[in-house]
Design a protein around this motif. Structure first.
Motif, PDB file in Angstrom:
ATOM      1  N   LEU A 113      14.807 -10.446  10.759  1.00 48.93           N
ATOM      2  CA  LEU A 113      14.454 -10.542   9.343  1.00 48.93           C
ATOM      3  C   LEU A 113      12.940 -10.462   9.152  1.00 48.93           C
ATOM      4  O   LEU A 113      12.457  -9.825   8.211  1.00 48.93           O
ATOM      5  CB  LEU A 113      14.995 -11.839   8.745  1.00 48.93           C
ATOM      6  N   ALA A 114      12.190 -11.107  10.039  1.00 52.32           N
ATOM      7  CA  ALA A 114      10.730 -11.092   9.918  1.00 52.32           C
ATOM      8  C   ALA A 114      10.177  -9.688  10.141  1.00 52.32           C
ATOM      9  O   ALA A 114       9.238  -9.260   9.449  1.00 52.32           O
ATOM     10  CB  ALA A 114      10.113 -12.066  10.915  1.00 52.32           C
ATOM     11  N   GLU A 115      10.745  -8.945  11.082  1.00 54.52           N
ATOM     12  CA  GLU A 115      10.255  -7.593  11.343  1.00 54.52           C
ATOM     13  C   GLU A 115      10.603  -6.654  10.189  1.00 54.52           C
ATOM     14  O   GLU A 115       9.777  -5.826   9.777  1.00 54.52           O
ATOM     15  CB  GLU A 115      10.827  -7.056  12.658  1.00 54.52           C
ATOM     16  N   LEU A 116      11.796  -6.788   9.652  1.00 58.66           N
ATOM     17  CA  LEU A 116      12.164  -5.979   8.488  1.00 58.66           C
ATOM     18  C   LEU A 116      11.229  -6.279   7.318  1.00 58.66           C
ATOM     19  O   LEU A 116      10.786  -5.364   6.603  1.00 58.66           O
ATOM     20  CB  LEU A 116      13.609  -6.257   8.090  1.00 58.66           C
ATOM     21  N   ASN A 117      10.938  -7.545   7.114  1.00 62.48           N
ATOM     22  CA  ASN A 117      10.028  -7.947   6.043  1.00 62.48           C
ATOM     23  C   ASN A 117       8.677  -7.250   6.187  1.00 62.48           C
ATOM     24  O   ASN A 117       8.100  -6.763   5.213  1.00 62.48           O
ATOM     25  CB  ASN A 117       9.856  -9.469   6.089  1.00 62.48           C
ATOM     26  N   LEU A 118       8.171  -7.164   7.421  1.00 53.45           N
ATOM     27  CA  LEU A 118       6.879  -6.517   7.676  1.00 53.45           C
ATOM     28  C   LEU A 118       6.898  -5.044   7.278  1.00 53.45           C
ATOM     29  O   LEU A 118       5.972  -4.540   6.629  1.00 53.45           O
ATOM     30  CB  LEU A 118       6.524  -6.660   9.150  1.00 53.45           C
ATOM     31  N   TYR A 119       7.979  -4.348   7.621  1.00 56.39           N
ATOM     32  CA  TYR A 119       8.075  -2.929   7.251  1.00 56.39           C
ATOM     33  C   TYR A 119       8.151  -2.761   5.738  1.00 56.39           C
ATOM     34  O   TYR A 119       7.542  -1.848   5.169  1.00 56.39           O
ATOM     35  CB  TYR A 119       9.306  -2.298   7.906  1.00 56.39           C
ATOM     36  N   TYR A 120       8.901  -3.645   5.066  1.00 53.51           N
ATOM     37  CA  TYR A 120       9.093  -3.505   3.628  1.00 53.51           C
ATOM     38  C   TYR A 120       7.827  -3.838   2.844  1.00 53.51           C
ATOM     39  O   TYR A 120       7.615  -3.290   1.744  1.00 53.51           O
ATOM     40  CB  TYR A 120      10.226  -4.406   3.144  1.00 53.51           C
ATOM     41  N   LEU A 121       6.975  -4.719   3.387  1.00 56.78           N
ATOM     42  CA  LEU A 121       5.734  -5.070   2.691  1.00 56.78           C
ATOM     43  C   LEU A 121       4.862  -3.840   2.446  1.00 56.78           C
ATOM     44  O   LEU A 121       4.107  -3.790   1.470  1.00 56.78           O
ATOM     45  CB  LEU A 121       4.951  -6.105   3.503  1.00 56.78           C
ATOM     46  N   ASN A 122       4.996  -2.857   3.308  1.00 60.36           N
ATOM     47  CA  ASN A 122       4.208  -1.634   3.155  1.00 60.36           C
ATOM     48  C   ASN A 122       4.700  -0.757   2.006  1.00 60.36           C
ATOM     49  O   ASN A 122       4.030   0.220   1.640  1.00 60.36           O
ATOM     50  CB  ASN A 122       4.240  -0.831   4.455  1.00 60.36           C
ATOM     51  N   LEU A 123       5.857  -1.079   1.459  1.00 58.51           N
ATOM     52  CA  LEU A 123       6.441  -0.269   0.388  1.00 58.51           C
ATOM     53  C   LEU A 123       6.282  -0.911  -0.991  1.00 58.51           C
ATOM     54  O   LEU A 123       6.789  -0.394  -1.985  1.00 58.51           O
ATOM     55  CB  LEU A 123       7.935  -0.041   0.671  1.00 58.51           C
ATOM     56  N   VAL A 124       5.569  -2.063  -1.043  1.00 55.17           N
ATOM     57  CA  VAL A 124       5.441  -2.815  -2.293  1.00 55.17           C
ATOM     58  C   VAL A 124       3.969  -3.052  -2.598  1.00 55.17           C
ATOM     59  O   VAL A 124       3.187  -3.383  -1.705  1.00 55.17           O
ATOM     60  CB  VAL A 124       6.165  -4.179  -2.186  1.00 55.17           C
ATOM     61  N   THR A 125       3.588  -2.892  -3.859  1.00 57.60           N
ATOM     62  CA  THR A 125       2.195  -3.130  -4.253  1.00 57.60           C
ATOM     63  C   THR A 125       2.012  -4.561  -4.756  1.00 57.60           C
ATOM     64  O   THR A 125       2.963  -5.210  -5.196  1.00 57.60           O
ATOM     65  CB  THR A 125       1.771  -2.157  -5.360  1.00 57.60           C
ATOM     66  N   VAL A 126       0.768  -5.012  -4.714  1.00 59.28           N
ATOM     67  CA  VAL A 126       0.439  -6.344  -5.232  1.00 59.28           C
ATOM     68  C   VAL A 126       0.745  -6.415  -6.729  1.00 59.28           C
ATOM     69  O   VAL A 126       1.297  -7.411  -7.218  1.00 59.28           O
ATOM     70  CB  VAL A 126      -1.047  -6.666  -4.972  1.00 59.28           C
ATOM     71  N   SER A 127       0.422  -5.356  -7.466  1.00 62.08           N
ATOM     72  CA  SER A 127       0.661  -5.361  -8.916  1.00 62.08           C
ATOM     73  C   SER A 127       2.150  -5.481  -9.231  1.00 62.08           C
ATOM     74  O   SER A 127       2.532  -6.139 -10.200  1.00 62.08           O
ATOM     75  CB  SER A 127       0.081  -4.111  -9.564  1.00 62.08           C
ATOM     76  N   ARG A 128       3.005  -4.868  -8.386  1.00 65.64           N
ATOM     77  CA  ARG A 128       4.449  -4.977  -8.615  1.00 65.64           C
ATOM     78  C   ARG A 128       4.923  -6.399  -8.376  1.00 65.64           C
ATOM     79  O   ARG A 128       5.756  -6.921  -9.134  1.00 65.64           O
ATOM     80  CB  ARG A 128       5.205  -3.999  -7.695  1.00 65.64           C
ATOM     81  N   LEU A 129       4.418  -7.039  -7.356  1.00 67.36           N
ATOM     82  CA  LEU A 129       4.789  -8.422  -7.086  1.00 67.36           C
ATOM     83  C   LEU A 129       4.337  -9.330  -8.227  1.00 67.36           C
ATOM     84  O   LEU A 129       5.053 -10.253  -8.627  1.00 67.36           O
ATOM     85  CB  LEU A 129       4.180  -8.893  -5.767  1.00 67.36           C
ATOM     86  N   GLU A 130       3.171  -9.053  -8.776  1.00 67.71           N
ATOM     87  CA  GLU A 130       2.637  -9.874  -9.871  1.00 67.71           C
ATOM     88  C   GLU A 130       3.478  -9.741 -11.135  1.00 67.71           C
ATOM     89  O   GLU A 130       3.513 -10.658 -11.959  1.00 67.71           O
ATOM     90  CB  GLU A 130       1.196  -9.462 -10.172  1.00 67.71           C
TER      91      GLU A 130
END
Length: 340
Positions: free
Chosen positions: A91-108
Protein backbone atom coordinates in the motif's frame (compact mmCIF):
# COMPACT_ATOMS: atom_id res chain seq x y z
CA UNK A 1 -16.67 -12.51 -14.20
CA UNK A 2 -18.22 -9.41 -12.61
CA UNK A 3 -16.07 -7.58 -10.08
CA UNK A 4 -17.90 -7.70 -6.73
CA UNK A 5 -14.95 -6.76 -4.52
CA UNK A 6 -15.62 -4.39 -1.60
CA UNK A 7 -13.01 -2.30 0.22
CA UNK A 8 -13.86 -0.18 3.23
CA UNK A 9 -12.61 0.47 6.74
CA UNK A 10 -12.11 2.81 9.68
CA UNK A 11 -9.37 4.74 11.43
CA UNK A 12 -8.52 3.29 14.87
CA UNK A 13 -8.71 6.47 16.93
CA UNK A 14 -11.12 5.10 19.53
CA UNK A 15 -14.12 2.83 19.84
CA UNK A 16 -16.75 3.03 17.08
CA UNK A 17 -20.05 4.78 17.70
CA UNK A 18 -23.56 4.42 16.34
CA UNK A 19 -22.82 7.06 13.71
CA UNK A 20 -20.36 4.59 12.20
CA UNK A 21 -22.99 1.88 12.62
CA UNK A 22 -25.73 3.57 10.61
CA UNK A 23 -23.27 5.30 8.29
CA UNK A 24 -21.47 2.24 6.96
CA UNK A 25 -21.18 -0.76 9.32
CA UNK A 26 -24.76 -1.97 8.77
CA UNK A 27 -24.27 -1.64 5.03
CA UNK A 28 -21.10 -3.72 5.16
CA UNK A 29 -22.73 -6.53 7.13
CA UNK A 30 -25.74 -6.62 4.82
CA UNK A 31 -23.53 -6.80 1.72
CA UNK A 32 -21.29 -9.43 3.33
CA UNK A 33 -24.25 -11.62 4.19
CA UNK A 34 -25.71 -11.63 0.70
CA UNK A 35 -22.85 -13.88 -0.42
CA UNK A 36 -22.58 -11.83 -3.63
CA UNK A 37 -19.50 -9.84 -2.65
CA UNK A 38 -15.86 -10.32 -1.66
CA UNK A 39 -15.35 -7.82 1.19
CA UNK A 40 -12.00 -6.48 2.42
CA UNK A 41 -12.36 -4.53 5.68
CA UNK A 42 -9.33 -2.46 6.65
CA UNK A 43 -8.33 -0.98 10.00
CA UNK A 44 -6.51 2.10 8.72
CA UNK A 45 -3.84 2.56 11.40
CA UNK A 46 -1.37 4.30 9.09
CA UNK A 47 -4.02 6.80 8.08
CA UNK A 48 -4.82 7.39 11.76
CA UNK A 49 -1.16 8.19 12.38
CA UNK A 50 -1.29 11.06 9.88
CA UNK A 51 -2.76 13.30 12.60
CA UNK A 52 -1.83 11.21 15.66
CA UNK A 53 1.86 10.55 15.03
CA UNK A 54 2.79 11.87 18.48
CA UNK A 55 0.35 9.54 20.21
CA UNK A 56 0.96 6.06 18.77
CA UNK A 57 -0.38 4.38 21.91
CA UNK A 58 -3.80 5.77 21.07
CA UNK A 59 -3.71 3.96 17.72
CA UNK A 60 -2.32 0.75 19.20
CA UNK A 61 -4.98 0.63 21.93
CA UNK A 62 -7.79 1.53 19.55
CA UNK A 63 -6.88 -1.17 17.02
CA UNK A 64 -8.31 -3.99 19.11
CA UNK A 65 -11.35 -1.90 20.08
CA UNK A 66 -12.26 -1.39 16.43
CA UNK A 67 -11.73 -5.10 15.73
CA UNK A 68 -14.08 -5.97 18.60
CA UNK A 69 -16.69 -3.55 17.28
CA UNK A 70 -16.42 -5.13 13.82
CA UNK A 71 -17.01 -8.61 15.18
CA UNK A 72 -19.80 -7.41 17.47
CA UNK A 73 -21.86 -5.86 14.65
CA UNK A 74 -21.59 -9.04 12.60
CA UNK A 75 -18.57 -8.72 10.33
CA UNK A 76 -17.46 -12.33 9.94
CA UNK A 77 -13.80 -13.20 9.20
CA UNK A 78 -15.05 -16.31 7.37
CA UNK A 79 -16.93 -14.06 4.92
CA UNK A 80 -14.86 -10.85 5.02
CA UNK A 81 -11.09 -10.33 5.06
CA UNK A 82 -10.43 -8.06 8.04
CA UNK A 83 -6.87 -6.70 7.99
CA UNK A 84 -4.52 -3.99 9.30
CA UNK A 85 -3.28 -1.33 6.87
CA UNK A 86 0.29 -1.11 8.22
CA UNK A 87 0.80 -4.84 7.69
CA UNK A 88 0.39 -4.46 3.91
CA UNK A 89 3.70 -2.94 2.62
CA UNK A 90 2.42 -2.78 -0.96
CA UNK A 91 0.00 0.00 0.00
CA UNK A 92 2.83 2.41 0.83
CA UNK A 93 4.57 1.79 -2.50
CA UNK A 94 1.35 2.24 -4.47
CA UNK A 95 0.74 5.48 -2.58
CA UNK A 96 4.18 6.74 -3.67
CA UNK A 97 3.45 6.10 -7.35
CA UNK A 98 0.02 7.75 -7.14
CA UNK A 99 1.38 10.89 -5.45
CA UNK A 100 3.09 11.70 -8.73
CA UNK A 101 -0.30 11.85 -10.46
CA UNK A 102 -1.89 14.40 -8.09
CA UNK A 103 -1.24 18.13 -7.73
CA UNK A 104 -1.14 20.12 -4.51
CA UNK A 105 -3.92 22.39 -5.80
CA UNK A 106 -6.16 19.36 -6.40
CA UNK A 107 -5.61 18.12 -2.87
CA UNK A 108 -6.41 21.59 -1.52
CA UNK A 109 -9.74 21.55 -3.35
CA UNK A 110 -10.91 18.30 -1.74
CA UNK A 111 -13.90 19.44 0.38
CA UNK A 112 -13.58 16.59 2.88
CA UNK A 113 -9.91 17.40 3.52
CA UNK A 114 -10.70 21.13 3.78
CA UNK A 115 -13.45 20.48 6.32
CA UNK A 116 -11.24 18.22 8.44
CA UNK A 117 -8.32 20.67 8.34
CA UNK A 118 -10.67 23.36 9.64
CA UNK A 119 -12.16 21.06 12.28
CA UNK A 120 -8.71 20.11 13.57
CA UNK A 121 -7.49 23.75 13.50
CA UNK A 122 -4.38 22.86 11.49
CA UNK A 123 -4.43 26.13 9.53
CA UNK A 124 -1.12 25.97 7.59
CA UNK A 125 0.56 23.49 9.97
CA UNK A 126 -0.92 20.51 8.15
CA UNK A 127 0.98 17.22 8.46
CA UNK A 128 1.95 16.20 4.92
CA UNK A 129 0.67 12.68 5.51
CA UNK A 130 -2.74 14.03 6.49
CA UNK A 131 -2.86 16.39 3.53
CA UNK A 132 -2.22 13.53 1.10
CA UNK A 133 -4.36 10.84 2.72
CA UNK A 134 -6.90 10.85 -0.16
CA UNK A 135 -4.05 9.44 -2.27
CA UNK A 136 -3.36 6.81 0.37
CA UNK A 137 -7.06 5.89 0.27
CA UNK A 138 -6.81 5.45 -3.49
CA UNK A 139 -3.91 3.04 -2.90
CA UNK A 140 -5.98 1.07 -0.39
CA UNK A 141 -8.93 0.77 -2.76
CA UNK A 142 -7.03 -0.04 -5.92
CA UNK A 143 -4.68 -2.55 -4.27
CA UNK A 144 -7.65 -4.90 -4.00
CA UNK A 145 -9.24 -3.79 -7.28
CA UNK A 146 -12.34 -2.93 -5.33
CA UNK A 147 -15.38 -1.96 -7.36
CA UNK A 148 -17.55 -1.02 -4.38
CA UNK A 149 -16.66 1.17 -1.39
CA UNK A 150 -19.35 1.41 1.33
CA UNK A 151 -18.88 4.81 3.00
CA UNK A 152 -20.76 7.69 4.59
CA UNK A 153 -22.10 10.50 2.42
CA UNK A 154 -19.22 12.82 3.34
CA UNK A 155 -16.67 10.52 1.68
CA UNK A 156 -17.83 11.02 -1.91
CA UNK A 157 -15.10 13.63 -2.61
CA UNK A 158 -12.48 11.09 -1.52
CA UNK A 159 -13.87 8.51 -3.93
CA UNK A 160 -13.92 11.02 -6.77
CA UNK A 161 -10.24 11.73 -6.15
CA UNK A 162 -9.53 7.98 -6.22
CA UNK A 163 -11.37 7.71 -9.55
CA UNK A 164 -9.29 10.55 -10.98
CA UNK A 165 -6.09 8.77 -9.95
CA UNK A 166 -7.29 5.54 -11.56
CA UNK A 167 -8.13 7.33 -14.80
CA UNK A 168 -4.76 9.11 -14.88
CA UNK A 169 -2.84 5.92 -14.18
CA UNK A 170 -4.73 3.86 -16.75
CA UNK A 171 -4.40 6.61 -19.34
CA UNK A 172 -0.64 6.82 -18.92
CA UNK A 173 0.35 3.22 -18.20
CA UNK A 174 -2.49 1.06 -19.50
CA UNK A 175 -5.66 -0.48 -18.08
CA UNK A 176 -4.50 -1.95 -14.76
CA UNK A 177 -6.59 -0.30 -12.02
CA UNK A 178 -10.33 -0.59 -11.34
CA UNK A 179 -12.45 2.55 -10.93
CA UNK A 180 -14.44 2.38 -7.66
CA UNK A 181 -18.06 3.23 -6.94
CA UNK A 182 -19.45 4.42 -3.62
CA UNK A 183 -22.14 2.50 -1.78
CA UNK A 184 -23.99 4.95 0.42
CA UNK A 185 -26.53 4.51 3.25
CA UNK A 186 -30.22 4.70 2.48
CA UNK A 187 -31.53 8.24 2.14
CA UNK A 188 -32.17 9.80 5.52
CA UNK A 189 -29.87 7.46 7.44
CA UNK A 190 -26.45 8.52 6.20
CA UNK A 191 -25.23 10.91 8.88
CA UNK A 192 -26.36 10.69 12.47
CA UNK A 193 -26.29 14.02 14.34
CA UNK A 194 -24.64 14.28 17.73
CA UNK A 195 -26.50 13.97 21.03
CA UNK A 196 -26.03 17.72 21.52
CA UNK A 197 -27.66 18.64 18.21
CA UNK A 198 -24.36 19.15 16.43
CA UNK A 199 -24.62 18.19 12.77
CA UNK A 200 -21.96 15.50 13.19
CA UNK A 201 -21.53 12.79 15.78
CA UNK A 202 -17.83 12.79 16.59
CA UNK A 203 -15.48 11.23 19.12
CA UNK A 204 -13.60 14.51 19.40
CA UNK A 205 -16.80 16.42 20.20
CA UNK A 206 -17.83 13.93 22.90
CA UNK A 207 -21.40 13.70 21.59
CA UNK A 208 -21.45 9.97 20.78
CA UNK A 209 -23.16 6.78 21.80
CA UNK A 210 -20.54 4.05 21.49
CA UNK A 211 -21.37 0.52 20.42
CA UNK A 212 -19.63 -0.64 23.60
CA UNK A 213 -21.60 1.60 26.00
CA UNK A 214 -23.32 -0.38 28.77
CA UNK A 215 -27.07 -0.10 29.35
CA UNK A 216 -26.76 2.51 32.12
CA UNK A 217 -24.44 4.71 30.05
CA UNK A 218 -26.76 4.44 27.07
CA UNK A 219 -29.73 5.50 29.18
CA UNK A 220 -27.87 8.48 30.68
CA UNK A 221 -26.81 9.68 27.24
CA UNK A 222 -30.32 9.34 25.81
CA UNK A 223 -31.83 11.21 28.75
CA UNK A 224 -29.36 14.06 28.18
CA UNK A 225 -30.16 14.46 24.47
CA UNK A 226 -30.96 17.81 22.95
CA UNK A 227 -34.68 18.23 22.20
CA UNK A 228 -36.68 21.46 21.94
CA UNK A 229 -35.39 24.06 24.46
CA UNK A 230 -38.76 25.84 24.34
CA UNK A 231 -40.69 22.69 25.27
CA UNK A 232 -40.57 23.45 28.98
CA UNK A 233 -43.87 21.97 30.13
CA UNK A 234 -45.51 18.74 28.99
CA UNK A 235 -48.54 20.59 27.70
CA UNK A 236 -46.43 22.97 25.58
CA UNK A 237 -46.39 22.34 21.82
CA UNK A 238 -43.00 20.95 20.86
CA UNK A 239 -40.84 21.20 17.77
CA UNK A 240 -39.81 18.03 15.94
CA UNK A 241 -37.30 19.61 13.55
CA UNK A 242 -33.85 19.71 15.12
CA UNK A 243 -35.04 17.50 17.98
CA UNK A 244 -32.46 14.74 18.38
CA UNK A 245 -34.87 12.23 19.89
CA UNK A 246 -37.02 12.25 16.78
CA UNK A 247 -33.97 12.33 14.50
CA UNK A 248 -32.85 9.07 16.12
CA UNK A 249 -36.31 7.53 16.11
CA UNK A 250 -36.57 8.21 12.38
CA UNK A 251 -33.47 6.08 11.85
CA UNK A 252 -33.72 3.36 14.49
CA UNK A 253 -37.45 2.74 14.98
CA UNK A 254 -38.92 0.46 12.34
CA UNK A 255 -42.48 1.35 13.44
CA UNK A 256 -42.80 4.48 11.30
CA UNK A 257 -46.52 4.87 12.03
CA UNK A 258 -45.84 5.01 15.75
CA UNK A 259 -43.08 7.60 15.24
CA UNK A 260 -45.46 9.71 13.12
CA UNK A 261 -48.05 9.50 15.90
CA UNK A 262 -45.50 10.54 18.53
CA UNK A 263 -44.48 13.52 16.41
CA UNK A 264 -48.08 14.61 16.02
CA UNK A 265 -48.75 14.36 19.77
CA UNK A 266 -45.51 16.16 20.62
CA UNK A 267 -46.28 19.03 18.25
CA UNK A 268 -49.79 19.36 19.61
CA UNK A 269 -48.62 19.43 23.22
CA UNK A 270 -49.19 16.85 25.95
CA UNK A 271 -46.17 14.61 25.34
CA UNK A 272 -43.12 15.17 27.53
CA UNK A 273 -39.46 14.88 26.69
CA UNK A 274 -38.83 12.30 29.40
CA UNK A 275 -41.45 9.96 27.96
CA UNK A 276 -40.12 10.08 24.40
CA UNK A 277 -36.55 9.71 25.63
CA UNK A 278 -37.49 6.60 27.58
CA UNK A 279 -39.11 5.19 24.46
CA UNK A 280 -36.02 5.97 22.37
CA UNK A 281 -33.86 4.26 24.98
CA UNK A 282 -35.97 1.10 24.60
CA UNK A 283 -35.57 1.24 20.81
CA UNK A 284 -31.81 1.73 21.01
CA UNK A 285 -31.36 -0.94 23.67
CA UNK A 286 -33.17 -3.45 21.45
CA UNK A 287 -30.69 -2.66 18.65
CA UNK A 288 -27.49 -2.24 20.64
CA UNK A 289 -28.00 -4.78 23.44
CA UNK A 290 -27.19 -7.84 21.29
CA UNK A 291 -24.16 -6.03 19.81
CA UNK A 292 -22.89 -5.29 23.32
CA UNK A 293 -23.33 -8.92 24.36
CA UNK A 294 -21.44 -10.25 21.34
CA UNK A 295 -18.65 -7.77 21.97
CA UNK A 296 -18.27 -8.97 25.55
CA UNK A 297 -17.93 -12.57 24.32
CA UNK A 298 -15.18 -11.70 21.81
CA UNK A 299 -13.41 -9.62 24.46
CA UNK A 300 -12.85 -12.77 26.53
CA UNK A 301 -10.22 -13.99 24.04
CA UNK A 302 -8.15 -11.03 22.81
CA UNK A 303 -5.31 -13.22 21.41
CA UNK A 304 -7.88 -14.87 19.12
CA UNK A 305 -8.90 -11.42 17.83
CA UNK A 306 -5.26 -10.59 17.07
CA UNK A 307 -4.89 -13.93 15.29
CA UNK A 308 -7.94 -13.11 13.19
CA UNK A 309 -6.32 -9.80 12.21
CA UNK A 310 -3.02 -11.51 11.35
CA UNK A 311 -4.73 -14.14 9.22
CA UNK A 312 -6.69 -11.45 7.40
CA UNK A 313 -3.56 -9.35 6.88
CA UNK A 314 -1.67 -12.34 5.46
CA UNK A 315 -4.48 -12.95 2.98
CA UNK A 316 -4.73 -9.26 2.06
CA UNK A 317 -0.96 -9.14 1.51
CA UNK A 318 -1.14 -11.75 -1.22
CA UNK A 319 -3.78 -9.79 -3.13
CA UNK A 320 -2.09 -6.39 -2.74
CA UNK A 321 1.29 -7.80 -3.78
CA UNK A 322 -0.22 -9.13 -7.00
CA UNK A 323 -1.63 -5.69 -7.85
CA UNK A 324 1.71 -4.08 -7.01
CA UNK A 325 3.49 -6.41 -9.42
CA UNK A 326 1.07 -5.38 -12.18
CA UNK A 327 1.56 -1.69 -11.37
CA UNK A 328 5.35 -2.03 -11.38
CA UNK A 329 5.21 -3.81 -14.73
CA UNK A 330 2.93 -1.14 -16.19
CA UNK A 331 5.23 1.68 -15.07
CA UNK A 332 8.32 -0.27 -16.10
CA UNK A 333 10.15 -0.46 -12.77
CA UNK A 334 10.20 -4.26 -12.68
CA UNK A 335 13.78 -4.17 -13.97
CA UNK A 336 14.96 -7.50 -12.68
CA UNK A 337 12.09 -9.62 -13.96
CA UNK A 338 14.31 -10.24 -16.98
CA UNK A 339 16.53 -12.36 -14.73
CA UNK A 340 13.73 -14.73 -13.80
Amino acid sequence: MENNIILTGDRPTGKLHIGHYVGSLKNRVEMQNTGKYTPYIMIADQQALTDNARDPEKIKNSLIQVALDYLAVGLDPKKSTIFVQSQIPALAELNLYYLNLVTVSRLERNPTVKAEIQQKNFERSIPAGFFTYPVSQAADITAFKAKYVPVGDDQEPMLEQAREIVRSFNSIYGEVLVEPEGVFPKKGSGRLPGLDGNAKMSKSLGNCIYLSDDADTLKKKVMSMYTDPNHIHVEDPGQVEGNMVFAYLDIFDSDKEHVADLKERYQAGGLGDVKIKRYLNEVLEAELGPIRERRAEFEKDIPAVYQMLKDGSDKANEVANQTLEEVRAAIGVNYFDILK
